[in-house]
Design an enzyme around this catalytic site. Structure first.
Site, PDB file in Angstrom:
ATOM      1  N   GLU A  92       3.751   9.109  -0.711  1.00 11.91           N
ATOM      2  CA  GLU A  92       2.340   8.854  -1.143  1.00 11.91           C
ATOM      3  C   GLU A  92       1.871  10.240  -1.857  1.00 11.91           C
ATOM      4  O   GLU A  92       1.335  10.243  -2.705  1.00 11.91           O
ATOM      5  CB  GLU A  92       1.535   8.339   0.032  1.00 11.91           C
ATOM      6  CG  GLU A  92       0.115   8.380  -0.244  1.00 11.91           C
ATOM      7  CD  GLU A  92      -0.839   8.078   1.227  1.00 11.91           C
ATOM      8  OE1 GLU A  92      -0.115   7.861   2.228  1.00 11.91           O
ATOM      9  OE2 GLU A  92      -2.020   7.928   1.020  1.00 11.91           O
TER      10      GLU A  92
ATOM     11  N   ASP B  89      -2.675  14.029   7.069  1.00 17.31           N
ATOM     12  CA  ASP B  89      -2.129  12.993   6.405  1.00 17.31           C
ATOM     13  C   ASP B  89      -1.165  12.988   5.487  1.00 17.31           C
ATOM     14  O   ASP B  89      -1.226  12.728   4.324  1.00 17.31           O
ATOM     15  CB  ASP B  89      -3.570  12.105   5.627  1.00 17.31           C
ATOM     16  CG  ASP B  89      -3.101  10.792   5.191  1.00 17.31           C
ATOM     17  OD1 ASP B  89      -2.032  10.276   5.494  1.00 17.31           O
ATOM     18  OD2 ASP B  89      -3.742  10.317   4.464  1.00 17.31           O
TER      19      ASP B  89
ATOM     20  N   TRP C 201     -13.147  13.685   2.302  1.00 17.32           N
ATOM     21  CA  TRP C 201     -12.494  12.914   1.318  1.00 17.32           C
ATOM     22  C   TRP C 201     -12.186  13.523   0.001  1.00 17.32           C
ATOM     23  O   TRP C 201     -11.730  12.999  -1.072  1.00 17.32           O
ATOM     24  CB  TRP C 201     -13.058  11.405   1.108  1.00 17.32           C
ATOM     25  CG  TRP C 201     -12.534  10.409   2.125  1.00 17.32           C
ATOM     26  CD1 TRP C 201     -11.764  10.712   3.486  1.00 17.32           C
ATOM     27  CD2 TRP C 201     -12.780   9.214   2.278  1.00 17.32           C
ATOM     28  NE1 TRP C 201     -11.478   9.479   3.980  1.00 17.32           N
ATOM     29  CE2 TRP C 201     -12.312   8.654   3.225  1.00 17.32           C
ATOM     30  CE3 TRP C 201     -13.801   8.511   1.650  1.00 17.32           C
ATOM     31  CZ2 TRP C 201     -12.469   7.458   4.061  1.00 17.32           C
ATOM     32  CZ3 TRP C 201     -13.948   7.058   1.968  1.00 17.32           C
ATOM     33  CH2 TRP C 201     -13.160   6.519   3.273  1.00 17.32           C
TER      34      TRP C 201
ATOM     35  N   GLU D 282       0.815  -1.244  -0.034  1.00 20.21           N
ATOM     36  CA  GLU D 282      -0.187  -0.076   0.101  1.00 20.21           C
ATOM     37  C   GLU D 282       0.867   1.222   0.115  1.00 20.21           C
ATOM     38  O   GLU D 282       1.797   1.210   0.810  1.00 20.21           O
ATOM     39  CB  GLU D 282      -0.972  -0.010   1.158  1.00 20.21           C
ATOM     40  CG  GLU D 282      -1.937   1.007   1.092  1.00 20.21           C
ATOM     41  CD  GLU D 282      -3.006   1.028   2.254  1.00 20.21           C
ATOM     42  OE1 GLU D 282      -3.349  -0.399   2.526  1.00 20.21           O
ATOM     43  OE2 GLU D 282      -3.425   1.957   2.621  1.00 20.21           O
TER      44      GLU D 282
ATOM     45  N   ARG E 249     -11.879  17.657  10.382  1.00 19.44           N
ATOM     46  CA  ARG E 249     -11.124  16.384  10.551  1.00 19.44           C
ATOM     47  C   ARG E 249      -9.684  16.640  11.074  1.00 19.44           C
ATOM     48  O   ARG E 249      -9.200  15.620  11.844  1.00 19.44           O
ATOM     49  CB  ARG E 249     -10.898  15.838   8.982  1.00 19.44           C
ATOM     50  CG  ARG E 249      -9.957  14.588   8.893  1.00 19.44           C
ATOM     51  CD  ARG E 249      -9.924  13.737   7.738  1.00 19.44           C
ATOM     52  NE  ARG E 249      -8.780  13.037   7.374  1.00 19.44           N
ATOM     53  CZ  ARG E 249      -8.435  12.203   6.434  1.00 19.44           C
ATOM     54  NH1 ARG E 249      -9.161  12.454   5.299  1.00 19.44           N
ATOM     55  NH2 ARG E 249      -7.104  11.673   6.319  1.00 19.44           N
TER      56      ARG E 249
ATOM     57  N   GLU F 124     -10.700   4.539   9.496  1.00 16.02           N
ATOM     58  CA  GLU F 124     -10.753   4.276   8.111  1.00 16.02           C
ATOM     59  C   GLU F 124     -11.343   2.740   8.072  1.00 16.02           C
ATOM     60  O   GLU F 124     -10.880   1.883   7.067  1.00 16.02           O
ATOM     61  CB  GLU F 124      -9.314   4.338   7.296  1.00 16.02           C
ATOM     62  CG  GLU F 124      -8.944   5.837   7.350  1.00 16.02           C
ATOM     63  CD  GLU F 124      -7.797   5.892   6.347  1.00 16.02           C
ATOM     64  OE1 GLU F 124      -7.485   7.055   5.874  1.00 16.02           O
ATOM     65  OE2 GLU F 124      -6.956   5.125   6.377  1.00 16.02           O
TER      66      GLU F 124
ATOM     67  N   LYS G 290      -3.729  -0.254  14.038  1.00 19.15           N
ATOM     68  CA  LYS G 290      -4.532   0.753  13.325  1.00 19.15           C
ATOM     69  C   LYS G 290      -6.184   0.541  13.735  1.00 19.15           C
ATOM     70  O   LYS G 290      -6.684  -0.442  13.265  1.00 19.15           O
ATOM     71  CB  LYS G 290      -4.351   0.924  11.913  1.00 19.15           C
ATOM     72  CG  LYS G 290      -5.394   1.871  11.478  1.00 19.15           C
ATOM     73  CD  LYS G 290      -5.025   1.940   9.810  1.00 19.15           C
ATOM     74  CE  LYS G 290      -5.745   2.749   9.272  1.00 19.15           C
ATOM     75  NZ  LYS G 290      -5.580   2.902   7.704  1.00 19.15           N
TER      76      LYS G 290
ATOM     77  N   ASN H 154      -3.065  -1.850   7.804  1.00 22.57           N
ATOM     78  CA  ASN H 154      -4.595  -2.401   7.408  1.00 22.57           C
ATOM     79  C   ASN H 154      -4.156  -3.726   7.368  1.00 22.57           C
ATOM     80  O   ASN H 154      -4.003  -4.199   6.402  1.00 22.57           O
ATOM     81  CB  ASN H 154      -5.062  -1.861   6.051  1.00 22.57           C
ATOM     82  CG  ASN H 154      -5.315  -0.203   5.994  1.00 22.57           C
ATOM     83  OD1 ASN H 154      -5.860   0.219   6.931  1.00 22.57           O
ATOM     84  ND2 ASN H 154      -4.740   0.445   4.993  1.00 22.57           N
TER      85      ASN H 154
ATOM     86  N   GLU I 239       5.236   9.377  13.676  1.00 24.13           N
ATOM     87  CA  GLU I 239       5.020   8.321  12.454  1.00 24.13           C
ATOM     88  C   GLU I 239       5.444   9.246  11.326  1.00 24.13           C
ATOM     89  O   GLU I 239       4.688  10.295  10.941  1.00 24.13           O
ATOM     90  CB  GLU I 239       3.822   7.982  12.325  1.00 24.13           C
ATOM     91  CG  GLU I 239       3.795   6.770  11.079  1.00 24.13           C
ATOM     92  CD  GLU I 239       2.283   6.325  10.922  1.00 24.13           C
ATOM     93  OE1 GLU I 239       1.580   5.750  12.049  1.00 24.13           O
ATOM     94  OE2 GLU I 239       1.812   6.483   9.890  1.00 24.13           O
TER      95      GLU I 239
END
Lengths: 679, 679
Positions: free
Chosen positions: B371, B343, B523, B141, B314, B270, B266, B189, B365
């Site tokens: 990404e 993010d 989103w 991912e 958010r 999500e 996690k 995930n 983190e």
């Protein structure tokens, strides 16, 4: 200072962003409707042509309200052919068409704010002709503005609608307004079918629509028509049956169209049939047709665009093939010669047939449609290119023997003088695809009328008429953009005399790497640039193909000598080492890089220019041109990247570091055919 | 002058074009093989870790030939954890791993020409961990360097080849050389299957390979594993069966891997399961696992990356959700917090959880994989971004309470301190896809060891080790390119505090227009930029969402006030009119245009920089990086065009005319999804 300028522009911009003008689809060309003042017109005669002249005056009068204008049709010695004389409130001419042209000039001068006191104007060429490369199935070879305005698909190519006639009428009017008096309705790669009864009937109807505007109709003919549609066994021009067939066919045409103009012939060229198929010569073929047309005052325009898969340098072949026939053609034959010896490249030296033939009528063929100059996508004003050719000195009769003088009869007598332009017209609403491509149609007409006019003046005139805006804030930058646009295209496509490194077939994107063993060498790119580890360019000097010998002295020697050869033609005539020292002080490789980069930067400047004049342009044309300039910019980048990265493989030198780096990989450019024609 | 410079460079270039160095595929990372001098090593003990230290010294010794080096393993007070002391010919440490780290530092200093006299070096964080977002089917991912180095497709994910072990060994060595001492082998995930016997057996084999290099193994776990693979009816953390299940599972793991590191979780984020599914809290979930891990000294890294489709802004949600639990987590729970509150955007202010939690262990983190920063295509050196976060002042205990100090235990006691980086590693020969992406892996390790180091020093070190070239003509320009690269990306993607206007899903290209009624608002792009006729930006001041209130004073007030809010965060915290006057004197719209344009021009400069250092780089890496920079340049153009043309619809203002025009149409960019991910 810069800041203040930007702020001011910003203010203007915001204003216009909010109250945008009415959209304009460009269909009215340079003939936008006016709110005219009343005018009184005195005209002793009545005729379809004069009726049009009167209507135009009434619809477009922008002079003193209620003035009286006399249209005077009587011989004046200083007036030639369809020329005219403009005086205070009077248009004089020897012909009805002269009156019409005078009226258009009068109105144009009013609309563009020029004086109208005693203007004598005579055309440079008797025949000012558009060549439509329109196929009978409706497609247009090298056409980038939609399908043919004359022909539909094969099934109902003969159908005629009221809409067709309206369009042809608009077309004829647009041509008349800029002095164009002839049109060839079909492609030089001619279908024999054009001479069959059904098509000729349609040609007659088209001719009837064009006639009142003085636009004569011509046809391209296939040399083997007697065989293909006449049922004969041969098309040998010396065969009596063949002669008879053409005589009768021509009689048939003139019965339908009494003022038919004549034939355009592409013979023994790129696979087209011709007299050589029967052991005869261009002279045999052209004269046979000329004899049959002569009784009707028809002419034959015989194209000199010939080359065969011989070993001889392709650019020399037309000259080699035609010069021996000098003096043998009939009076009503005109040899139609492309401006350059190759094929409508962004820049070519003039064809040596100009000045070469001494006892033969020769006419220039210019290409209005942008086959090699960005289609209807790139903004390229072609008039400076044509002007460059027309003003080139052939030295045939000493200095000053320009191509213009050579072809317009002022240097040597020609019964028929003519000039042809390959049309860029199609069914697109704005006729030409790109709004600025209209300027090329316009400029062709204006130069055909007066081959001594300056491209800058024509550009200014066209801008004022087309955008209805005379403010210097609009005219000056946009005219400057137009005037620089051809040199920009040369820079980003083929600077310093490079030529024919286009992708095969579509002639749009770059493909300097193109090479194919299965094809004749002179259809590939590598044949023309001859890049290798030592250098680049085609040696056409005395040590090479000796193409320079086809030109008169002193030009021949000037070209032959590396030191005196104009740098714009350098690689056309010479193969030079990568480190050859240019006049700028740079080495050849660096100079090449600078030219490609400059081309890209010029297009970026065009974008700015256009954005800056947004306040003066209707929103539809503004955004359509803006969008095309964006694509032109991306294309210029593709050209720069493709050519520099490809040639760098041979030069083994860095792109000068002042210059922006390529942003594509060579491999991608070579392997992605879609890249150069993407939308 | 300019000319002379170019000529000189040209000469160098030509030289190199001809005698090009040996190709380098980048697989050796910063650990290129040397031709070492002989060295004598004294080491009283023997162990797998020390054997490696000795081998590395012998293979890489670049100091005085035949020198003697002592590896001294005995307690020194100034040395902490796995720190070390370098003195003349001696490496001292409290642990075997400390010796190994000291050897790597010694060799690094030799290779980069730094002195080695009395260097004491202790790690900033006890746990320095890579997070692999590797799925058990082999995909990664947000991975852009090929498939997982740990997992294959589902069918033979459990197969292990000798090649795998070689690769894991190289991987472990690379990590050890930069001080990384832990790795999470699977995606956050998490598939529940990772805890089944077959996968655990493979984990054990991986752990065995990594162990001698001091790299501990961790796993991401799925909170509902007790149900999904344990056959239980619930995963309620307070349920005795669930507790027992985890206890037994952990026991099983430690039997296989006695030094197993712990879990990464996690939960309730999500769509991932978590304690809230059973009416429990993050505390309930994390502590239950922590209790089960405690006997083995295992830890739980519990991610704070949570947000729900609530009305709350958010970026405020993680803080709101976690702060109430401050002080309730077990000692071996560490809350893992992304650097920013959203993010991994190109630029975010630091997360207010740093400095917010006062009685809870918190770890940063960071995302090494790009990404949101151009995948493995854009050259973006991330260290300056991390440095920016680590050096941000939380003001928790007054000025100087940096995120670095807050997280490394120097401000408040944490039994476990840690830092995580989401890995950019895959099966690509060069590990990271882009040769320069290796520098981000490297920099993460170096910052994790010393969170006070300068990114510039790390870049220089990495360059020298990776390209084996220390000449200033190479180091200075390339280091400068690296140091500017992140700001360039911010400029061409999201300047002035803009965020999350990426294309949905792939997070690569621009999509400021992205909006979808069917998706939750946060989103979409429009949720974040909030551009309208009045202006642009997200009002997070006291008159808006009041996210500023989550920060300590005086930062909170500084952010809240438009006048004092740093311009780099302006549109993150404020919705401002298009004509808002910036510190530069320009209005906001113009400033935005300048930033986008500058980003593009910065990439163009990177291209030049890279082309200029061609003489110093092997041809394979040179051309691979050159090609990626070209694409980066095209992408920067796409970003600039998309964002400026899209926002211009609201600003209704011209792009300042000093700036190059867009070269794409907005309509094309919106309607061509392929455009932003084309190759």
């Amino acid at each position: 200072m810069k800041w203040i300028k930007t702020t001011l522009v910003t203010v203007i911009f915001i204003k216009v962003f909010c109250l945008s003008a009415k959209a304009d689809d460009g269909h009215q060309l340079w003939l936008k409707k006016q709110n005219p003042f009343p005018v009184n017109i005195i005209c002793a005669k009545k005729s379809p042509v004069l009726d049009i002249a009167i209507k135009e005056l009434k619809d477009g009068w922008n002079g003193t309200p209620d003035a009286t204008v006399t249209l005077q049709l009587k011989p004046v010695k200083s007036i030639k052919d369809d020329g005219f004389l403009l005086e205070n409130s009077r248009v004089s001419a020897n012909s009805e068409l002269g009156i019409l042209y005078g009226v258009y000039e009068l109105l144009r001068r009013q609309a563009t704010g020029q004086t109208v006191n005693h203007i004598l104007s005579n055309p440079s060429y008797r025949q000012r002709i558009l060549n439509h490369w329109d196929n009978l199935n409706g497609t247009v070879e090298r056409g980038y503005a939609g399908h043919s305005i004359f022909w539909r698909n094969e099934k109902d190519s003969l159908t005629i609608t009221p809409g067709d006639k309206t369009l042809w009428n608009e077309y004829a009017r647009a041509n008349a307004s800029i002095g164009i008096n002839g049109t060839v309705l079909n492609n030089v790669n001619a279908s024999p079918l054009i001479l069959t009864a059904g098509y000729l009937k349609k040609v007659k109807i088209i001719a009837d629509v064009l006639r009142p505007y003085g636009v004569k109709t011509y046809l391209s003919v296939n040399f083997s028509s007697p065989v293909k549609i006449g049922g004969l066994k041969t098309a040998d021009p010396l065969d009596p049956d063949v002669k008879r067939w053409w005589k009768e066919k021509i009689q048939e045409i003139y019965k339908l169209i009494p003022d038919f103009g004549g034939f355009l012939v592409k013979a023994n060229s790129e696979g087209q049939p011709g007299p050589q198929d029967f052991g005869r010569t261009h002279v045999d073929g052209a004269n046979m047709m000329a004899d049959a047309l002569k009784p009707y005052h028809g002419i034959v325009m015989w194209r000199a665009f010939v080359y065969s898969p011989s070993d001889q340098d392709r650019v020399m072949q037309a000259y080699s093939e035609f010069l021996p026939f000098d003096g043998q053609f009939r009076e009503n034959v005109i040899i139609q010669v492309k401006n350059g010896p190759l094929d409508f490249q962004p820049r070519e030296p003039f064809s040596p047939l100009f000045g070469g033939m001494k006892k033969t009528a020769v006419m220039p063929e210019l290409q209005i449609t942008q086959e090699y100059l960005g289609r209807s996508i790139h903004l390229v004003y072609l008039s400076p290119m044509w002007e460059e050719c027309l003003k080139s000195d052939t030295y045939q009769k000493g200095p000053g023997s320009t191509v213009a003088k050579y072809t317009d009869g002022s240097m040597q007598y020609q019964k028929y003088t003519a000039i042809a332009g390959v049309a860029n017209i199609g069914l697109d609403t704005n006729w030409c695809g790109h709004h600025f491509a209209q300027s090329n149609w316009y400029a062709f007409g204006r130069l055909a009328w007066n081959n001594n006019r300056s491209s800058a003046d024509i550009a200014e005139e066209w801008l004022k008429l087309t955008f209805h805006e005379s403010k210097s804030e609009f005219i000056n930058p946009v005219k400057s953009m137009m005037m620089n646009s051809r040199e920009a295209a040369v820079n980003y496509m083929m600077p310093l005399g490079l030529h024919h490194i286009f992708a095969e077939g579509h002639h749009y994107g770059p493909s300097p790497w193109f090479s194919d063993q299965k094809l004749r060498a002179d259809w590939t790119s590598v044949y023309y640039h001859k890049a290798d580890a030592k250098g680049i360019g085609f040696n056409r000097s005395a040590t090479g193909s000796n193409a320079v010998s086809q030109y008169h002295e002193p030009f021949s020697t000037q070209l032959n000598n590396i030191e005196t050869c104009p740098e714009i033609y350098l690689l056309w005539f010479h193969h030079l080492p990568w480190d050859y020292k240019m006049k700028s002080g740079r080495i050849l490789w660096d100079e090449l890089c600078y030219h490609y980069n400059q081309g890209l930067n010029q297009v970026r400047e065009f974008q700015k220019t256009w954005d800056l004049v947004q306040p003066y342009v209707d929103p539809q044309r503004f955004s359509e041109v803006q969008s095309k300039l964006r694509r032109q910019c991306r294309d210029a980048q593709l050209w720069k990247d493709a050519c520099l990265l490809y040639f760098q493989q041979f030069s083994q030198r860095p792109i000068p570091f002042e210059i922006e780096r390529p942003v594509h990989d060579l491999k991608y450019l070579i392997n992605t055919p879609a890249a150069d024609i993407r939308h």
